[in-house]
Design an enzyme around this catalytic site. Structure first.
Site, PDB file in Angstrom:
ATOM      1  N   CYS A 114       0.448  -1.403  -0.268  1.00  0.00           N
ATOM      2  CA  CYS A 114      -0.130  -0.116  -0.054  1.00  0.00           C
ATOM      3  C   CYS A 114       0.544   1.154   0.251  1.00  0.00           C
ATOM      4  CB  CYS A 114      -1.269  -0.073   1.475  1.00  0.00           C
ATOM      5  SG  CYS A 114      -1.829  -1.878   1.266  1.00  0.00           S
ATOM      6  N   HIS A 276      -3.950   6.861   1.536  1.00  0.00           N
ATOM      7  CA  HIS A 276      -4.361   5.426   1.421  1.00  0.00           C
ATOM      8  C   HIS A 276      -5.774   5.074   0.840  1.00  0.00           C
ATOM      9  CE1 HIS A 276      -4.278   1.481  -0.021  1.00  0.00           C
ATOM     10  NE2 HIS A 276      -4.695   1.094   1.400  1.00  0.00           N
ATOM     11  N   ASN A 306      -9.928  -0.712  -2.590  1.00  0.00           N
ATOM     12  CA  ASN A 306      -8.589  -0.938  -2.414  1.00  0.00           C
ATOM     13  C   ASN A 306      -7.690  -0.944  -3.388  1.00  0.00           C
ATOM     14  OD1 ASN A 306      -5.976  -1.553  -1.298  1.00  0.00           O
ATOM     15  ND2 ASN A 306      -6.153  -1.759   0.858  1.00  0.00           N
TER      16      ASN A 306
END
Ligand code: COA
Length: 349
Positions: A114, A276, A306
């Protein structure tokens, strides 16, 4: 003083929209559960034999390069961030170089999940500041959908992730009031397995923490992949969701404040925080903890899911395309994920 600026930005989303209702057809979940716990309503999944991590990254890169007003032949360094590469090796950086017919330039892959884009931005920033490179192509791209467990067993993870790519071109600027002001990188490997995909790996099981059930020890064909392990389908990502959540809501505000403090700036100076897109609840928690307004925090996880490394550049690109970011605006990028690794970047657009 030389700073690096984002000279062009692009994104690519696969056309296949997968709604929460679509997922209810293959696993025991509900639209309500997913929206309540994650904020996600739909995500995009790549199309087999059309989209790969590299091809999606290249599509985003073409737009970023065009918007920077240069050609692919001007790129002197590629940085490619992904946790879902097309091959175990070599990396997507060289595949991009080949696909875009680029000259013999350096290519580096970043495997930081991430936080991959923020780490990549920091690496690029150092190379621009030293004068080594002048046109760096930074890509972040992910195809999660090819490697998720879509049975009920994998539902806590599979409902979260989506596919897509974002890319930027970084160039030097001499303007004091433009570009990357600072980047801040962190890691703590003590809970590495809490968000992990350990197999296939040459040492699978060797470093397993007490928090994750150990994989069987009987070796299979020289590797630590066992029949038992294959039967358990332990080749999918593992996530201790609550543990990730708890750590993220501490580390994200910390690293955002680190960036602001270093530059003697305040949260009220921020035009926009691009966190994020891990989970809408995490972003909302961070927003509340830092006293930021709705306008100051950009979220698009509701329709994209995501996309790990790709989430920050996709969100940044979307916000810019929507006219929400103007020249001179102070933008903070921040990410937290597997490793754990986390980081932030403060930039003046
Ligand atoms: N649909 C329906 N029920 C589900 C489900 C799904 N997709 N996924 C899990 N559940 C169930 C669990 O089986 C559990 O049931 P039980 O109580 O009968 O055992 C229950 O929901 C609660 O599970 P839990 O994992 O404790 O839920 P949670 O409230 O922590 O939410 C996450 C799960 C994953 C949404 C949440 O922990 C989270 O978002 N964590 C951060 C993850 C993240 O951001 N990861 C990316 C980092 S980059």
């Amino acid at each position: 003083m030389i700073r690096s600026k984002i000279a062009g930005i692009g994104m690519y989303l696969p056309e296949n929209v997968v709604t929460n209702d679509d997922l209810t057809k293959v696993m025991d979940t509900t639209d309500e559960w997913i929206i309540e716990r994650t904020g996600i309503k739909e995500r995009r999944f790549a199309t087999r034999y059309k989209d790969t991590t590299t091809t999606m990254g290249v599509e985003a890169a073409k737009i970023a390069i065009e918007r920077a007003g240069i050609s692919s032949q001007d790129i002197d360094f590629i940085i490619f961030a992904t946790l879902s590469p097309d091959y175990f090796f070599p990396g997507c950086g060289v595949l991009t170089q080949r696909m875009m017919n680029m000259k013999e330039i350096a290519a580096l892959d970043i495997r930081n999940q991430c936080s991959g884009f923020v780490y990549g931005l920091s690496v690029a920033d150092q190379f621009i500041k030293t004068g080594m490179y002048k046109n760096i192509l930074l890509i972040a791209s992910e195809t999660h959908s090819y490697a998720l467990d879509f049975s009920t067993r994998g539902r806590n993870i599979s409902v979260i992730f989506g596919d897509g790519a974002g890319a930027v071109v970084l160039q030097p600027t001499m303007k004091n009031d433009q570009g990357v002001l600072s980047t801040h990188l962190h890691s703590d490997g003590s809970d590495a397995e809490l968000l992990s995909m350990m197999n296939p790996g040459f040492h699978a099981g060797r470093f397993v923490s007490a928090k994750k059930p150990p994989v069987p020890e009987k070796p299979y064909g020289g590797l630590f992949i066992t029949e038992d392990l294959l039967a358990k389908e332990d080749l999918y990502p593992y996530m201790d969701g609550p543990a990730v959540f708890k750590k993220a809501v501490i580390k994200l505000p910390e690293v955002i404040m680190e960036a602001l403090n270093q530059n003697q700036l305040k949260t009220s100076d921020l035009k926009m925080l691009i966190p994020h897109q891990a989970n809408l609840r995490i972003s909302q928690y961070v927003q509340q903890k830092m006293g930021l307004s709705d306008e100051q925090v950009y979220n698009n996880i509701q329709k994209i899911g995501n996309t790990t490394a790709a989430s920050v550049p996709i969100a940044l690109c979307e916000a810019w395309e929507d006219g929400k970011i103007q020249d001179g605006d102070l933008i903070c990028l921040a990410a937290f994920g597997s490793g754990f690794t986390w980081g932030s970047a403060l930039l003046r657009w």
